[in-house]
Write a protein that holds these residues in place. Structure first.
Motif, PDB file in Angstrom:
ATOM      1  N   ALA A 222      29.991 -46.704 -24.215  1.00 46.80           N
ATOM      2  CA  ALA A 222      31.333 -46.582 -24.786  1.00 46.80           C
ATOM      3  C   ALA A 222      31.269 -46.297 -26.286  1.00 46.80           C
ATOM      4  CB  ALA A 222      32.135 -47.849 -24.512  1.00 46.80           C
TER       5      ALA A 222
ATOM      6  N   HIS B  77      37.101 -42.189 -22.601  1.00 47.73           N
ATOM      7  CA  HIS B  77      36.166 -41.970 -23.710  1.00 47.73           C
ATOM      8  C   HIS B  77      36.581 -40.704 -24.457  1.00 47.73           C
ATOM      9  CE1 HIS B  77      32.411 -41.090 -25.847  1.00 47.73           C
ATOM     10  NE2 HIS B  77      32.006 -42.332 -25.589  1.00 47.73           N
TER      11      HIS B  77
ATOM     12  N   MET C 131      32.335 -49.617 -19.115  1.00 44.93           N
ATOM     13  CA  MET C 131      32.777 -48.865 -20.289  1.00 44.93           C
ATOM     14  C   MET C 131      34.242 -49.159 -20.592  1.00 44.93           C
ATOM     15  SD  MET C 131      31.007 -45.109 -19.753  1.00 44.93           S
ATOM     16  CE  MET C 131      32.003 -44.408 -21.074  1.00 44.93           C
TER      17      MET C 131
END
Length: 305
Positions: free
Chosen positions: A151, A179, A279
């Motif tokens: 991440a 992301h 993440m």
């Protein structure tokens, strides 16, 4: 399609019912008949004895698994199959599996039953692969730590070549929703090297690489190139040990289903989903904001039904 895949496809094909005289014979006799009149080396006799002693399990092992169980090399298993008159181990296994299924059932199966059981056996193997992933995730610290690192890597490079492209594309597609900069690499050679250099120059710190069998040499070259630029590598691969695992900073293994003509990837897919969750958990505020933005844009443009 390779010759091995052709053999597997022919063996797995649905065919009319009816039993040949050979299929009526007891399973043990059918197995021993494969070895009759064959001049086997001591190593080959060890393989044959293992098949006799563990038929119902051994008939469904991969060449790697069988070699490990017997304590011989993979080429030895290939030569053993050739000594029995088969084109390779997959062709031998296609003959062994119906014999094993007959032994389990206690009576010869019809071709439809064999076909149905082969498909069920493939599902059973995938269930076992998923059970192994479940055990891997029993301690969540590792996957959560990796998720945080991925991440934080901006950009994040996702690498998958040849048969591994589909897994890499799935991960990259989902990761882009949570992301800010995900870069997908699906071509090897200088194209991969250029992409890795650009990712490092832009501030990236990690690469997530997928490597499913048969492992491509260009995947190994790409991982080495990533490491040479200063990027760190998380590798998702099958349990086979080799140079790919040695080159990665972190290796997560998940078995592939190899009972049918083409491999299946339920376990690597589940492991990928777990990393995506990790993440998302690493930066929940960013995740929530990006997901809401995506849904708003999708609704405005009518992307979905």
């Amino acid at each position: 399609m390779s010759s091995g895949q052709q053999a597997r496809a022919q063996a797995a094909a649905i065919k009319p019912s009816g039993q040949s005289p050979e299929e009526v014979r007891p399973p043990a006799d059918r197995l021993l008949a494969l070895f009759d009149g064959r001049r086997l080396s001591p190593g080959q006799r060890r393989i044959a004895q293992y098949l006799i002693d563990h038929l119902t399990e051994a008939a469904f092992l991969s060449i790697t698994e069988l070699a490990e169980r017997v304590g011989v090399s993979q080429p030895s298993v290939t030569r053993f199959a050739a000594s029995l008159g088969f084109s390779g181990y997959p062709a031998l296994r296609d003959v062994l599996q119906p014999i094993a299924l007959s032994a389990v059932a206690g009576s010869p199966d019809t071709r439809e039953q064999i076909r149905r059981n082969e498909l069920q056996a493939a599902v059973d193997a995938e269930i076992e692969n998923l059970e192994n992933v479940r055990r891997l995730l029993a301690d969540t610290n590792q996957v959560l730590d990796i998720g945080r690192e991925l991440a934080k890597s901006v950009p994040l490079t996702v690498l998958g070549l040849r048969i591994s492209v589909s897994l890499a594309e799935y991960f990259a597609y989902a990761a882009r929703r949570i992301h800010p900069d995900v870069r997908l690499v699906t071509r090897g050679g200088s194209v991969a090297f250029d992409a890795l250099l650009q990712s490092k120059a832009a501030g990236g710190t990690w690469v997530l690489a997928f490597a499913m069998p048969r492992h491509a040499k260009e995947t190994l070259a790409a991982i080495r190139a990533a490491r040479s630029t200063g990027l760190r590598v998380v590798l998702i691969t099958d349990p086979t040990l080799g140079p790919l695992v040695d080159e990665a900073d972190v290796a997560l293994t998940a078995g592939t289903g190899s009972r049918l003509v083409f491999d299946s990837y339920a376990a690597p897919g589940m492991l990928s989903a777990a990393l995506l969750q990790a993440m998302a958990d690493a930066d929940p505020e960013r995740t929530q904001a990006r997901l809401e933005d995506y849904e708003q844009v999708a609704d405005q443009h009518g992307f979905f039904l």
